[in-house]
Structure formats: C-alpha cells, structure tokens
Design a protein around this motif. Structure first.
Motif, mmCIF file in Angstrom:
data_model
loop_
_atom_site.group_PDB
_atom_site.id
_atom_site.type_symbol
_atom_site.label_atom_id
_atom_site.label_comp_id
_atom_site.label_asym_id
_atom_site.label_seq_id
_atom_site.Cartn_x
_atom_site.Cartn_y
_atom_site.Cartn_z
ATOM 1 N N GLU A 1 12.515 7.491 -3.660
ATOM 2 C CA GLU A 1 12.591 8.364 -4.829
ATOM 3 C C GLU A 1 14.052 8.680 -5.167
ATOM 4 O OE1 GLU A 1 10.160 12.213 -6.275
ATOM 5 O OE2 GLU A 1 11.254 12.503 -4.393
ATOM 6 N N ARG A 2 14.865 9.024 -4.164
ATOM 7 C CA ARG A 2 16.285 9.318 -4.413
ATOM 8 C C ARG A 2 16.997 8.101 -5.007
ATOM 9 N NH1 ARG A 2 15.753 11.854 0.520
ATOM 10 N NH2 ARG A 2 16.734 10.115 1.609
ATOM 11 N N ALA A 3 16.695 6.927 -4.473
ATOM 12 C CA ALA A 3 17.330 5.704 -4.992
ATOM 13 C C ALA A 3 16.941 5.471 -6.448
ATOM 14 C CB ALA A 3 16.944 4.500 -4.131
ATOM 15 N N MET A 4 15.696 5.736 -6.799
ATOM 16 C CA MET A 4 15.244 5.530 -8.170
ATOM 17 C C MET A 4 15.842 6.583 -9.107
ATOM 18 S SD MET A 4 13.575 2.732 -7.911
ATOM 19 C CE MET A 4 14.783 2.344 -6.624
ATOM 20 N N ILE A 5 16.006 7.807 -8.620
ATOM 21 C CA ILE A 5 16.670 8.838 -9.416
ATOM 22 C C ILE A 5 18.106 8.413 -9.695
ATOM 23 C CG2 ILE A 5 17.562 11.212 -9.347
ATOM 24 C CD1 ILE A 5 14.921 11.897 -7.773
ATOM 25 N N GLU A 6 18.784 7.890 -8.673
ATOM 26 C CA GLU A 6 20.166 7.410 -8.847
ATOM 27 C C GLU A 6 20.247 6.286 -9.884
ATOM 28 O OE1 GLU A 6 23.155 8.503 -7.643
ATOM 29 O OE2 GLU A 6 21.978 10.224 -6.985
ATOM 30 N N GLU A 7 19.192 5.481 -9.972
ATOM 31 C CA GLU A 7 19.148 4.412 -10.982
ATOM 32 C C GLU A 7 18.865 4.952 -12.377
ATOM 33 O OE1 GLU A 7 16.524 1.113 -10.294
ATOM 34 O OE2 GLU A 7 17.318 0.768 -8.277
ATOM 35 N N GLY A 8 18.461 6.218 -12.478
ATOM 36 C CA GLY A 8 18.149 6.804 -13.774
ATOM 37 C C GLY A 8 16.734 6.542 -14.251
ATOM 38 N N VAL A 9 15.853 6.218 -13.332
ATOM 39 C CA VAL A 9 14.453 5.933 -13.650
ATOM 40 C C VAL A 9 13.736 7.223 -14.046
ATOM 41 C CG1 VAL A 9 12.278 5.238 -12.555
ATOM 42 C CG2 VAL A 9 14.347 3.909 -12.159
ATOM 43 N N GLY A 10 12.806 7.132 -14.972
ATOM 44 C CA GLY A 10 12.063 8.308 -15.426
ATOM 45 C C GLY A 10 10.743 8.549 -14.738
ATOM 46 N N HIS A 11 10.105 7.488 -14.243
ATOM 47 C CA HIS A 11 8.778 7.625 -13.630
ATOM 48 C C HIS A 11 8.631 6.680 -12.449
ATOM 49 C CE1 HIS A 11 8.150 9.178 -17.702
ATOM 50 N NE2 HIS A 11 7.207 9.926 -17.154
ATOM 51 N N LEU A 12 7.756 7.078 -11.529
ATOM 52 C CA LEU A 12 7.352 6.237 -10.413
ATOM 53 C C LEU A 12 5.854 6.014 -10.514
ATOM 54 C CD1 LEU A 12 9.169 8.106 -7.484
ATOM 55 C CD2 LEU A 12 9.974 6.082 -8.740
ATOM 56 N N MET A 13 5.408 4.879 -10.015
ATOM 57 C CA MET A 13 3.970 4.583 -10.003
ATOM 58 C C MET A 13 3.544 4.146 -8.610
ATOM 59 S SD MET A 13 3.128 2.430 -13.465
ATOM 60 C CE MET A 13 1.409 2.242 -12.993
ATOM 61 N N THR A 14 2.271 4.349 -8.333
ATOM 62 C CA THR A 14 1.638 3.863 -7.114
ATOM 63 C C THR A 14 0.131 3.836 -7.348
ATOM 64 O OG1 THR A 14 1.556 4.094 -4.712
ATOM 65 C CG2 THR A 14 1.488 6.132 -5.988
ATOM 66 N N SER A 15 -0.622 3.416 -6.355
ATOM 67 C CA SER A 15 -2.076 3.368 -6.506
ATOM 68 C C SER A 15 -2.739 3.342 -5.140
ATOM 69 C CB SER A 15 -2.500 2.138 -7.310
ATOM 70 O OG SER A 15 -2.243 0.952 -6.587
ATOM 71 N N SER A 16 -4.026 3.558 -5.142
ATOM 72 C CA SER A 16 -4.839 3.376 -3.939
ATOM 73 C C SER A 16 -6.272 3.109 -4.382
ATOM 74 C CB SER A 16 -4.783 4.606 -3.026
ATOM 75 O OG SER A 16 -5.536 5.677 -3.560
ATOM 76 N N GLU A 17 -7.060 2.629 -3.441
ATOM 77 C CA GLU A 17 -8.464 2.415 -3.765
ATOM 78 C C GLU A 17 -9.149 3.759 -3.979
ATOM 79 O OE1 GLU A 17 -10.936 -0.418 -1.681
ATOM 80 O OE2 GLU A 17 -9.128 -1.399 -0.905
ATOM 81 N N TRP A 18 -10.115 3.768 -4.881
ATOM 82 C CA TRP A 18 -10.851 4.975 -5.244
ATOM 83 C C TRP A 18 -11.441 5.659 -4.011
ATOM 84 C CZ3 TRP A 18 -10.982 7.021 -10.039
ATOM 85 C CH2 TRP A 18 -11.877 8.054 -10.271
ATOM 86 N N ALA A 19 -11.908 4.887 -3.052
ATOM 87 C CA ALA A 19 -12.583 5.423 -1.876
ATOM 88 C C ALA A 19 -11.623 5.919 -0.795
ATOM 89 C CB ALA A 19 -13.514 4.365 -1.294
ATOM 90 N N GLU A 20 -10.316 5.816 -1.006
ATOM 91 C CA GLU A 20 -9.329 6.201 0.008
ATOM 92 C C GLU A 20 -8.830 7.626 -0.247
ATOM 93 O OE1 GLU A 20 -7.316 1.992 1.246
ATOM 94 O OE2 GLU A 20 -6.491 3.002 -0.516
ATOM 95 N N ALA A 21 -9.544 8.609 0.267
ATOM 96 C CA ALA A 21 -9.209 10.011 0.019
ATOM 97 C C ALA A 21 -7.874 10.411 0.645
ATOM 98 C CB ALA A 21 -10.327 10.915 0.537
ATOM 99 N N GLU A 22 -7.587 9.960 1.847
ATOM 100 C CA GLU A 22 -6.352 10.367 2.533
ATOM 101 C C GLU A 22 -5.099 9.879 1.808
ATOM 102 O OE1 GLU A 22 -4.288 10.022 6.909
ATOM 103 O OE2 GLU A 22 -6.461 9.865 6.759
ATOM 104 N N PRO A 23 -5.017 8.592 1.427
ATOM 105 C CA PRO A 23 -3.840 8.164 0.663
ATOM 106 C C PRO A 23 -3.703 8.902 -0.678
ATOM 107 C CG PRO A 23 -4.934 6.261 1.577
ATOM 108 C CD PRO A 23 -5.829 7.445 1.817
ATOM 109 N N GLN A 24 -4.819 9.173 -1.332
ATOM 110 C CA GLN A 24 -4.751 9.899 -2.601
ATOM 111 C C GLN A 24 -4.197 11.303 -2.397
ATOM 112 O OE1 GLN A 24 -8.299 9.664 -5.032
ATOM 113 N NE2 GLN A 24 -8.725 7.634 -4.203
#
Length: 142
Positions: free
Chosen positions: A82-105
């Motif tokens: 996240e810090r590296a992306m802020i330094e790049e001037g990025v506005g958003h981050l994305m990620t995903s997980s399977e619907w059934a994976e409660a812990e990662p969500q």
C-alpha cells in the motif's frame, strides 16, 4: 521481520511457494510485482500483484507460510504494498476472494477494502469471486 520487493534471488523460494508458472514469477519479479517477508533469512510470506486494466494495482495473491500465520506477516506485506502504491500516486487498490471465503473477506474489510461486486467463475472455481476496492487517493505520501 523484513519486508522488501522481491528480486531474482527469491525465484527458487517463490517457485516453491507460489502456484503460478515459473515464467510468470520471473515476469512479476522483473516488473517489481512481488513483496516478500523474511525472518532470519527465511521466506515467511509474499504478496504478488498485477495491474487491473493495466492501471489499478490488483493484489493477486498474499500467502503466509502456515507456521507464521496470525503474527502480522500478511498485514506487514499489505502495508508495504500500500505504501509503495501511494508513493506511485495510485488512487485505488483492488483485490478479491471467493464468495465462500469468509476469513479472507474479513481481512480485506479490516484493511479498508469495500466490496465492489462479484462475478460467477464456477467454470474454474467452486463459488463466485467477490471483488474489493480501497480508495487510497486521500492518503499522503511519506
């Protein structure tokens, strides 16, 4: 624990722990798309990302070796990315997980991500994929 960008010397360790092809690992290392966590010279986890639509940093994989889980390794990897992306001037981050994976969500939400939609990919996995986005445009560099 040390968290840093992955480098070519990490290739054997990443190959042993990541589930993508060796040529993809090499490509990601060359583009600076790995962060690795080390403790006493041993790999304890990594974060691999790419660019959604060639623009938005997308966390493809975050993996912590089982004996190091629940010790803050994943959070440290995420914060370094996240810090590296802020330094790049990025506005958003994305990620995903399977619907059934409660812990990662729950982990994504604890780290500031919000659900942004899903897609049914059951031709390749057992449940739909839910996507998460985090707005980092208001976070200052440094």
């Amino acid at each position: 624990m040390i968290v840093r960008r992955g480098c070519s010397e990490d290739l054997p360790r990443l190959t042993a722990h990541d589930d993508v092809r060796d040529d993809w690992i090499k490509r990601c290392i060359e583009l600076g798309e790995y962060f690795v966590a080390e403790q006493n010279g041993e790999l304890v986890g990594f974060l691999r990302f790419s660019r959604f639509w060639g623009k938005i940093p997308y966390m493809d994989m975050i993996r912590v070796l089982p004996s190091y889980r629940r010790e803050g390794v994943g959070t440290a990897l995420f914060h370094a990315w996240e810090r590296a992306m802020i330094e790049e001037g990025v506005g958003h981050l994305m990620t995903s997980s399977e619907w059934a994976e409660a812990e990662p969500q729950a982990w994504h939400r604890r780290n500031g991500f919000k659900a942004a939609g899903s897609i049914d990919l059951r031709i390749v996995q057992p449940s739909p994929e839910i996507f998460f986005v985090k707005n980092i445009s208001g976070i200052r560099k440094g």
